[in-house]
Write a protein that holds these residues in place. Structure first.
Motif, PDB file in Angstrom:
ATOM      1  N   MET A 145      -7.570  -5.473  -7.820  1.00 22.83           N
ATOM      2  CA  MET A 145      -8.760  -3.985  -6.517  1.00 22.83           C
ATOM      3  C   MET A 145      -8.093  -3.641  -6.340  1.00 22.83           C
ATOM      4  SD  MET A 145     -11.990  -6.369  -6.233  1.00 22.83           S
ATOM      5  CE  MET A 145     -11.267  -7.548  -5.028  1.00 22.83           C
ATOM      6  N   SER A 146      -6.646  -4.331  -6.026  1.00 28.01           N
ATOM      7  CA  SER A 146      -6.150  -3.456  -5.492  1.00 28.01           C
ATOM      8  C   SER A 146      -5.741  -2.277  -6.024  1.00 28.01           C
ATOM      9  CB  SER A 146      -4.880  -4.008  -4.563  1.00 28.01           C
ATOM     10  OG  SER A 146      -4.167  -4.224  -5.903  1.00 28.01           O
ATOM     11  N   CYS A 147      -5.560  -2.523  -6.757  1.00 29.66           N
ATOM     12  CA  CYS A 147      -5.329  -1.085  -7.906  1.00 29.66           C
ATOM     13  C   CYS A 147      -6.269   0.281  -7.944  1.00 29.66           C
ATOM     14  CB  CYS A 147      -4.977  -1.322  -9.064  1.00 29.66           C
ATOM     15  SG  CYS A 147      -3.053  -2.981  -9.189  1.00 29.66           S
ATOM     16  N   LEU A 148      -7.206  -0.678  -8.034  1.00 34.34           N
ATOM     17  CA  LEU A 148      -8.411   0.197  -7.850  1.00 34.34           C
ATOM     18  C   LEU A 148      -8.584   1.429  -6.949  1.00 34.34           C
ATOM     19  CD1 LEU A 148     -11.005   0.892  -9.849  1.00 34.34           C
ATOM     20  CD2 LEU A 148     -11.485  -0.618  -8.925  1.00 34.34           C
ATOM     21  N   LEU A 149      -8.956   0.526  -5.768  1.00 35.51           N
ATOM     22  CA  LEU A 149      -8.722   1.171  -4.409  1.00 35.51           C
ATOM     23  C   LEU A 149      -8.083   2.175  -4.300  1.00 35.51           C
ATOM     24  CD1 LEU A 149      -9.848  -2.179  -2.604  1.00 35.51           C
ATOM     25  CD2 LEU A 149     -11.294  -0.345  -3.338  1.00 35.51           C
ATOM     26  N   ALA A 150      -6.629   1.643  -4.560  1.00 36.88           N
ATOM     27  CA  ALA A 150      -5.465   2.766  -4.376  1.00 36.88           C
ATOM     28  C   ALA A 150      -5.495   3.841  -5.024  1.00 36.88           C
ATOM     29  CB  ALA A 150      -3.508   1.664  -4.371  1.00 36.88           C
ATOM     30  N   PRO A 153      -5.117   8.660   3.178  1.00 34.90           N
ATOM     31  CA  PRO A 153      -4.407   7.792   2.992  1.00 34.90           C
ATOM     32  C   PRO A 153      -4.850   6.361   3.483  1.00 34.90           C
ATOM     33  CG  PRO A 153      -4.408  10.067   4.263  1.00 34.90           C
ATOM     34  CD  PRO A 153      -5.530  10.025   3.885  1.00 34.90           C
ATOM     35  N   LYS A 154      -6.141   6.631   4.432  1.00 36.75           N
ATOM     36  CA  LYS A 154      -6.534   5.107   4.729  1.00 36.75           C
ATOM     37  C   LYS A 154      -6.651   4.320   3.883  1.00 36.75           C
ATOM     38  CE  LYS A 154      -7.545   7.483   9.353  1.00 36.75           C
ATOM     39  NZ  LYS A 154      -8.233   6.982  10.875  1.00 36.75           N
ATOM     40  N   VAL A 155      -7.576   4.833   2.969  1.00 37.61           N
ATOM     41  CA  VAL A 155      -7.698   3.660   1.536  1.00 37.61           C
ATOM     42  C   VAL A 155      -6.741   3.316   1.484  1.00 37.61           C
ATOM     43  CG1 VAL A 155      -8.938   3.482  -0.442  1.00 37.61           C
ATOM     44  CG2 VAL A 155      -9.752   4.813   1.941  1.00 37.61           C
ATOM     45  N   ILE A 156      -5.907   3.692   1.657  1.00 34.43           N
ATOM     46  CA  ILE A 156      -3.974   3.547   0.673  1.00 34.43           C
ATOM     47  C   ILE A 156      -3.986   2.190   1.333  1.00 34.43           C
ATOM     48  CG2 ILE A 156      -2.230   3.767  -0.558  1.00 34.43           C
ATOM     49  CD1 ILE A 156      -3.215   6.260  -1.410  1.00 34.43           C
ATOM     50  N   THR A 157      -3.560   2.336   2.593  1.00 33.73           N
ATOM     51  CA  THR A 157      -2.647   1.708   3.963  1.00 33.73           C
ATOM     52  C   THR A 157      -3.929   0.897   3.749  1.00 33.73           C
ATOM     53  OG1 THR A 157      -2.214   3.658   5.257  1.00 33.73           O
ATOM     54  CG2 THR A 157      -2.168   1.490   5.921  1.00 33.73           C
ATOM     55  N   PHE A 158      -4.727   0.116   3.395  1.00 32.86           N
ATOM     56  CA  PHE A 158      -6.177  -0.557   4.148  1.00 32.86           C
ATOM     57  C   PHE A 158      -5.957  -1.500   2.761  1.00 32.86           C
ATOM     58  CE2 PHE A 158     -10.080  -2.609   2.404  1.00 32.86           C
ATOM     59  CZ  PHE A 158     -10.055  -3.253   3.514  1.00 32.86           C
ATOM     60  N   THR A 159      -5.666  -1.055   1.882  1.00 33.41           N
ATOM     61  CA  THR A 159      -5.351  -1.690   0.226  1.00 33.41           C
ATOM     62  C   THR A 159      -3.796  -2.228   0.113  1.00 33.41           C
ATOM     63  OG1 THR A 159      -6.906  -0.102  -1.150  1.00 33.41           O
ATOM     64  CG2 THR A 159      -5.571  -1.647  -2.235  1.00 33.41           C
ATOM     65  N   PHE A 160      -3.018  -2.041   0.696  1.00 37.57           N
ATOM     66  CA  PHE A 160      -1.630  -2.673   0.367  1.00 37.57           C
ATOM     67  C   PHE A 160      -1.285  -3.238   1.710  1.00 37.57           C
ATOM     68  CE2 PHE A 160       0.733   1.500   2.201  1.00 37.57           C
ATOM     69  CZ  PHE A 160       1.303  -0.072   3.412  1.00 37.57           C
ATOM     70  N   GLY A 161      -2.460  -3.409   3.337  1.00 43.84           N
ATOM     71  CA  GLY A 161      -2.226  -4.171   4.084  1.00 43.84           C
ATOM     72  C   GLY A 161      -3.263  -5.348   3.514  1.00 43.84           C
ATOM     73  N   LEU A 162      -3.287  -5.690   2.757  1.00 39.89           N
ATOM     74  CA  LEU A 162      -4.731  -6.985   2.144  1.00 39.89           C
ATOM     75  C   LEU A 162      -3.920  -7.490   1.738  1.00 39.89           C
ATOM     76  CD1 LEU A 162      -8.122  -5.719   1.563  1.00 39.89           C
ATOM     77  CD2 LEU A 162      -7.888  -7.276   3.177  1.00 39.89           C
ATOM     78  N   ILE A 163      -2.700  -7.138   0.699  1.00 34.75           N
ATOM     79  CA  ILE A 163      -2.147  -7.275  -0.745  1.00 34.75           C
ATOM     80  C   ILE A 163      -0.425  -7.744  -0.162  1.00 34.75           C
ATOM     81  CG2 ILE A 163      -3.341  -7.681  -2.196  1.00 34.75           C
ATOM     82  CD1 ILE A 163      -0.627  -4.969  -1.833  1.00 34.75           C
ATOM     83  N   SER A 164      -0.243  -7.568   1.542  1.00 30.01           N
ATOM     84  CA  SER A 164       1.019  -7.736   1.026  1.00 30.01           C
ATOM     85  C   SER A 164       2.127  -9.310   1.378  1.00 30.01           C
ATOM     86  CB  SER A 164       1.321  -7.200   2.643  1.00 30.01           C
ATOM     87  OG  SER A 164       1.362  -5.912   3.317  1.00 30.01           O
ATOM     88  N   ALA A 165       0.566  -9.900   1.830  1.00 32.35           N
ATOM     89  CA  ALA A 165       1.549 -11.160   1.484  1.00 32.35           C
ATOM     90  C   ALA A 165       1.666 -11.829   0.293  1.00 32.35           C
ATOM     91  CB  ALA A 165      -0.031 -12.261   3.031  1.00 32.35           C
ATOM     92  N   PRO A 166       0.487 -11.531  -0.536  1.00 32.66           N
ATOM     93  CA  PRO A 166       0.498 -12.059  -2.114  1.00 32.66           C
ATOM     94  C   PRO A 166       1.391 -11.740  -2.597  1.00 32.66           C
ATOM     95  CG  PRO A 166      -2.236 -11.796  -0.964  1.00 32.66           C
ATOM     96  CD  PRO A 166      -0.871 -11.228   0.005  1.00 32.66           C
ATOM     97  N   HIS A 167       1.418 -10.554  -2.451  1.00 36.89           N
ATOM     98  CA  HIS A 167       2.324  -9.801  -3.496  1.00 36.89           C
ATOM     99  C   HIS A 167       3.949 -10.495  -3.127  1.00 36.89           C
ATOM    100  CE1 HIS A 167      -0.403  -6.218  -5.281  1.00 36.89           C
ATOM    101  NE2 HIS A 167      -0.168  -7.163  -5.669  1.00 36.89           N
ATOM    102  N   GLY A 168       4.197 -10.152  -1.996  1.00 39.49           N
ATOM    103  CA  GLY A 168       5.303 -10.465  -0.820  1.00 39.49           C
ATOM    104  C   GLY A 168       6.152 -11.871  -1.575  1.00 39.49           C
ATOM    105  N   LEU A 169       4.959 -12.948  -1.514  1.00 38.66           N
ATOM    106  CA  LEU A 169       4.963 -14.085  -2.262  1.00 38.66           C
ATOM    107  C   LEU A 169       5.527 -14.657  -3.316  1.00 38.66           C
ATOM    108  CD1 LEU A 169       2.606 -15.962   0.694  1.00 38.66           C
ATOM    109  CD2 LEU A 169       4.873 -15.809   1.000  1.00 38.66           C
TER     110      LEU A 169
END
Length: 213
Positions: free
Chosen positions: A30-35, A44-60
């Motif tokens: 869903m992050s791809c859709l939202l971004a 830009p705030k929508v994009i910032t909100f989105t990748f802030g939500l998945i920083s940990a899952p994607h990083g791990l």
């Protein structure tokens, strides 16, 4: 990113039917859709909100894959499904966003809107409500396929035993939601700080131009 999201839904439905289509409700999808929507609307705030939500899952996920190539196993259990016998080749193609999504968002936001620390509480609240919605509306399994979208029902079984030991299966569902929301939110915030710091270093601060007298 929107086209990619649609492609994920179509391919997953082709592979496993409705059980596969449930994959589009994973946060990383869903992050791809939202971004993508945020980019189209120049928000830009929508994009910032989105990748802030998945920083940990994607990083791990990326770290787990990297360690696999080094030590021959997935110590975090985040990307181990890549080598499952049941994983279709199209699924491998539609999981590449774990690698390119955050760098792409970083590129889109460069000089178009910088991340702010004030977004961190929204990331935590967003993760909490996502778990509530996923656990309430999406099944643990469907048609013989294990789903557990957004690990909203319980911890992912491939995650090493030391992590679920802090989240026993006998815990009430809401306790699990709070555990994942708080732990994930704090880890997201930690990694988001690195992204925020990168912007402070690499993006020049735009100074307001002086009005000519």
């Amino acid at each position: 990113m929107i086209v990619y999201y649609v492609f994920v839904g179509v391919t997953r439905y082709y592979i496993r039917g409705l059980a596969g289509f449930f994959d589009v409700f994973w946060l990383c999808q869903m992050s791809c859709l939202l971004a993508g929507v945020g980019a189209l609307l120049h928000q830009p705030k929508v994009i910032t909100f989105t990748f802030g939500l998945i920083s940990a899952p994607h990083g791990l996920w990326v770290l787990d894959l990297f360690l696999y190539f080094i030590i021959g196993r997935f110590p975090l259990g985040m990307s181990s499904y890549l080598i499952w016998d049941t994983t279709h080749r199209l699924e491998l193609l539609t999981t590449t966003h774990h690698i390119w999504f955050v760098p792409l968002c970083f590129t889109i936001l460069y000089k178009n809107g910088r991340p702010t620390l004030s977004m961190i509480p929204y990331h935590m609240l967003g993760g909490f409500f996502l778990l509530i919605i996923s656990g309430s509306l999406l099944p643990l399994s469907y048609d013989g396929h294990y789903l557990n979208v957004n690990i909203a029902h319980r911890c992912w079984p491939d995650i090493p035993a030391w992590l679920p030991s802090f989240n026993p299966p006998e815990w009430p569902w809401m306790a699990h939601v709070l555990y994942v929301a708080i732990a994930g939110g704090l880890l997201n915030a930690f990694l988001y700080l690195f992204i925020w710091g990168a912007y402070q270093i690499y993006e020049p601060i735009q100074k307001p131009s002086k009005k000519q007298e």
